[in-house]
Design a protein around this motif. Structure first.
Motif, PDB file in Angstrom:
ATOM      1  N   PHE A 120     -45.185   3.093   4.803  1.00  0.00           N
ATOM      2  CA  PHE A 120     -44.139   3.421   5.768  1.00  0.00           C
ATOM      3  C   PHE A 120     -42.965   2.456   5.666  1.00  0.00           C
ATOM      4  O   PHE A 120     -41.809   2.861   5.814  1.00  0.00           O
ATOM      5  N   VAL A 121     -43.243   1.178   5.406  1.00  0.00           N
ATOM      6  CA  VAL A 121     -42.151   0.209   5.184  1.00  0.00           C
ATOM      7  C   VAL A 121     -41.366   0.605   3.946  1.00  0.00           C
ATOM      8  O   VAL A 121     -40.123   0.556   3.927  1.00  0.00           O
ATOM      9  N   LEU A 122     -42.080   0.990   2.872  1.00  0.00           N
ATOM     10  CA  LEU A 122     -41.413   1.432   1.651  1.00  0.00           C
ATOM     11  C   LEU A 122     -40.567   2.672   1.921  1.00  0.00           C
ATOM     12  O   LEU A 122     -39.447   2.802   1.402  1.00  0.00           O
ATOM     13  N   TRP A 123     -41.081   3.593   2.736  1.00  0.00           N
ATOM     14  CA  TRP A 123     -40.337   4.793   3.125  1.00  0.00           C
ATOM     15  C   TRP A 123     -39.024   4.413   3.808  1.00  0.00           C
ATOM     16  O   TRP A 123     -37.965   4.951   3.474  1.00  0.00           O
ATOM     17  N   SER A 124     -39.083   3.472   4.729  1.00  0.00           N
ATOM     18  CA  SER A 124     -37.877   3.030   5.432  1.00  0.00           C
ATOM     19  C   SER A 124     -36.905   2.352   4.484  1.00  0.00           C
ATOM     20  O   SER A 124     -35.684   2.556   4.560  1.00  0.00           O
ATOM     21  N   LEU A 125     -37.433   1.526   3.584  1.00  0.00           N
ATOM     22  CA  LEU A 125     -36.583   0.819   2.623  1.00  0.00           C
ATOM     23  C   LEU A 125     -35.863   1.807   1.714  1.00  0.00           C
ATOM     24  O   LEU A 125     -34.676   1.628   1.401  1.00  0.00           O
ATOM     25  N   ILE A 126     -36.563   2.856   1.301  1.00  0.00           N
ATOM     26  CA  ILE A 126     -35.946   3.866   0.431  1.00  0.00           C
ATOM     27  C   ILE A 126     -34.740   4.496   1.120  1.00  0.00           C
ATOM     28  O   ILE A 126     -33.666   4.642   0.518  1.00  0.00           O
ATOM     29  N   TRP A 127     -34.869   4.845   2.399  1.00  0.00           N
ATOM     30  CA  TRP A 127     -33.764   5.494   3.099  1.00  0.00           C
ATOM     31  C   TRP A 127     -32.623   4.524   3.384  1.00  0.00           C
ATOM     32  O   TRP A 127     -31.454   4.935   3.413  1.00  0.00           O
ATOM     33  N   LEU A 128     -32.943   3.248   3.545  1.00  0.00           N
ATOM     34  CA  LEU A 128     -31.864   2.268   3.681  1.00  0.00           C
ATOM     35  C   LEU A 128     -31.087   2.135   2.368  1.00  0.00           C
ATOM     36  O   LEU A 128     -29.856   2.008   2.366  1.00  0.00           O
ATOM     37  N   LEU A 129     -31.811   2.181   1.249  1.00  0.00           N
ATOM     38  CA  LEU A 129     -31.138   2.119  -0.063  1.00  0.00           C
ATOM     39  C   LEU A 129     -30.322   3.386  -0.315  1.00  0.00           C
ATOM     40  O   LEU A 129     -29.215   3.320  -0.856  1.00  0.00           O
ATOM     41  N   VAL A 130     -30.871   4.532   0.086  1.00  0.00           N
ATOM     42  CA  VAL A 130     -30.111   5.783  -0.040  1.00  0.00           C
ATOM     43  C   VAL A 130     -28.840   5.713   0.795  1.00  0.00           C
ATOM     44  O   VAL A 130     -27.781   6.227   0.397  1.00  0.00           O
ATOM     45  N   ALA A 131     -28.919   5.057   1.940  1.00  0.00           N
ATOM     46  CA  ALA A 131     -27.754   4.925   2.815  1.00  0.00           C
ATOM     47  C   ALA A 131     -26.609   4.210   2.100  1.00  0.00           C
ATOM     48  O   ALA A 131     -25.431   4.516   2.327  1.00  0.00           O
ATOM     49  N   TYR A 132     -26.941   3.269   1.223  1.00  0.00           N
ATOM     50  CA  TYR A 132     -25.896   2.552   0.494  1.00  0.00           C
ATOM     51  C   TYR A 132     -25.239   3.433  -0.562  1.00  0.00           C
ATOM     52  O   TYR A 132     -24.133   3.140  -1.013  1.00  0.00           O
ATOM     53  N   ARG A 133     -25.889   4.495  -0.954  1.00  0.00           N
ATOM     54  CA  ARG A 133     -25.263   5.464  -1.851  1.00  0.00           C
ATOM     55  C   ARG A 133     -24.412   6.466  -1.076  1.00  0.00           C
ATOM     56  O   ARG A 133     -23.386   6.932  -1.574  1.00  0.00           O
ATOM     57  N   VAL A 134     -24.854   6.779   0.141  1.00  0.00           N
ATOM     58  CA  VAL A 134     -24.122   7.741   0.979  1.00  0.00           C
ATOM     59  C   VAL A 134     -22.862   7.111   1.549  1.00  0.00           C
ATOM     60  O   VAL A 134     -21.804   7.742   1.614  1.00  0.00           O
ATOM     61  N   GLY A 135     -22.970   5.863   2.005  1.00  0.00           N
ATOM     62  CA  GLY A 135     -21.802   5.181   2.566  1.00  0.00           C
ATOM     63  C   GLY A 135     -21.615   5.452   4.043  1.00  0.00           C
ATOM     64  O   GLY A 135     -22.549   5.331   4.835  1.00  0.00           O
ATOM     65  N   GLU A 136     -20.415   5.876   4.422  1.00  0.00           N
ATOM     66  CA  GLU A 136     -20.062   5.989   5.837  1.00  0.00           C
ATOM     67  C   GLU A 136     -20.807   7.106   6.564  1.00  0.00           C
ATOM     68  O   GLU A 136     -20.849   7.117   7.787  1.00  0.00           O
ATOM     69  N   GLY A 137     -21.397   8.055   5.846  1.00  0.00           N
ATOM     70  CA  GLY A 137     -22.137   9.134   6.507  1.00  0.00           C
ATOM     71  C   GLY A 137     -23.632   8.886   6.559  1.00  0.00           C
ATOM     72  O   GLY A 137     -24.416   9.818   6.748  1.00  0.00           O
ATOM     73  N   ALA A 138     -24.045   7.628   6.424  1.00  0.00           N
ATOM     74  CA  ALA A 138     -25.473   7.310   6.308  1.00  0.00           C
ATOM     75  C   ALA A 138     -26.266   7.650   7.554  1.00  0.00           C
ATOM     76  O   ALA A 138     -27.473   7.909   7.477  1.00  0.00           O
ATOM     77  N   ALA A 139     -25.635   7.666   8.724  1.00  0.00           N
ATOM     78  CA  ALA A 139     -26.370   7.947   9.962  1.00  0.00           C
ATOM     79  C   ALA A 139     -27.012   9.331   9.939  1.00  0.00           C
ATOM     80  O   ALA A 139     -27.977   9.591  10.678  1.00  0.00           O
TER      81      ALA A 139
END
Length: 267
Positions: free
Chosen positions: A152-171
């Motif tokens: 589950f921690v890895l799952w959260s980390l993956i989405w945080l890393l994906v957020a850095y690819r998305v940028g301002e629309g990460a929410a």
């Protein structure tokens, strides 16, 4: 013999025994997402200040007003500019680090049904003392880092890393990162609302708001831990949303630096 003074509040507003404990818990529950949300708010405030500083610089160049020139000189100084940028960065990274720690706790809760001993303890806590769900001592004793919580921690980390690819629309990724807790929040929340609504309707029809037969469905819902599950899951989902939104704040800050650095020399 001393007489106990009656409560000044109408009985209808106190439908479930122990509602004071519920209120205290809900207030205390805000502690864990508040740490994350507070860091994000600080980052947003600094980013906003930085944006206004850039406007001051532009205004000073155009108008040549004394106050504007003074403000422009201040924000053009490299130490001030660098401090603002790195404060935003530090707040965002700190909020996301806290989020990973929180996801470890959340993963431990998800793993508890596979451990009968911990499952019974957590169920009892949810039903009777939900404030312990944010107590560090209780969490340390009953939440372990096993393979489920690690995933589950890895799952959260993956989405945080994906957020850095998305940028301002990460929410917009909150629904993925907070799963299945947003589902628990919605399901348990609807259960609680329906329970109160049914009991309230019954109370209005029979004009019975007190006594052992009153608010029976709501009491059962509370005893089953639905209030605790809904509140904790909602808090976790809000924390996920804040951590993801923080990525957008970081992108906005660095984008402004790259696009129009306020440290450029000018008239």
């Amino acid at each position: 013999m001393d007489l106990v003074a009656p409560s000044p509040s109408p009985t209808i507003f106190n439908p479930v025994p122990g509602d004071t404990a519920i209120v205290e818990w809900l207030l205390g529950l805000l502690g864990f997402p508040t740490v994350i949300i507070g860091l994000v708010v600080i980052a947003m405030s600094i980013e906003s200040l930085y944006a206004r500083a850039r406007q001051v610089v532009r205004g000073a160049v155009v108008t040549r007003r004394a106050a504007g020139v003074a403000g422009a000189w201040l924000v053009r100084q490299p130490p001030v500019r660098v401090l603002m940028i790195w404060l935003v960065t530090a707040c965002v990274l700190a909020a996301q680090a806290v989020m990973l720690g929180l996801s470890c706790i959340a993963g431990g809760f998800l793993a508890s049904p596979f451990d009968p001993g911990r499952s019974e303890v957590l169920l009892d806590v949810v039903q009777h003392s939900p404030i312990l769900l944010i107590d560090p001592g209780f969490i340390g004793a009953n939440v372990r880092l096993d393979w489920i919580s690690a995933i589950f921690v890895l799952w959260s980390l993956i989405w945080l890393l994906v957020a850095y690819r998305v940028g301002e629309g990460a929410a917009a990724l909150t629904g993925f990162m907070a799963f299945p807790f947003w589902f628990f929040a919605v399901g348990a929340g609807i259960w609680v609302v329906l329970s109160v609504a049914i009991d309230l309707l019954f109370g209005i029809l029979t004009w019975t708001f007190t006594g052992p037969e009153a608010w029976s469905i709501t009491k059962g819902t509370y005893e089953q831990g639905m209030v605790g599950i809904a509140a904790w899951s909602l808090g976790y989902s809000l924390a996920c949303a804040a951590a993801l939104y923080a990525t957008g704040v970081l992108f906005k800050t660095w984008a402004k630096v790259n696009a129009d650095p306020i440290g450029e020399s000018g008239p």
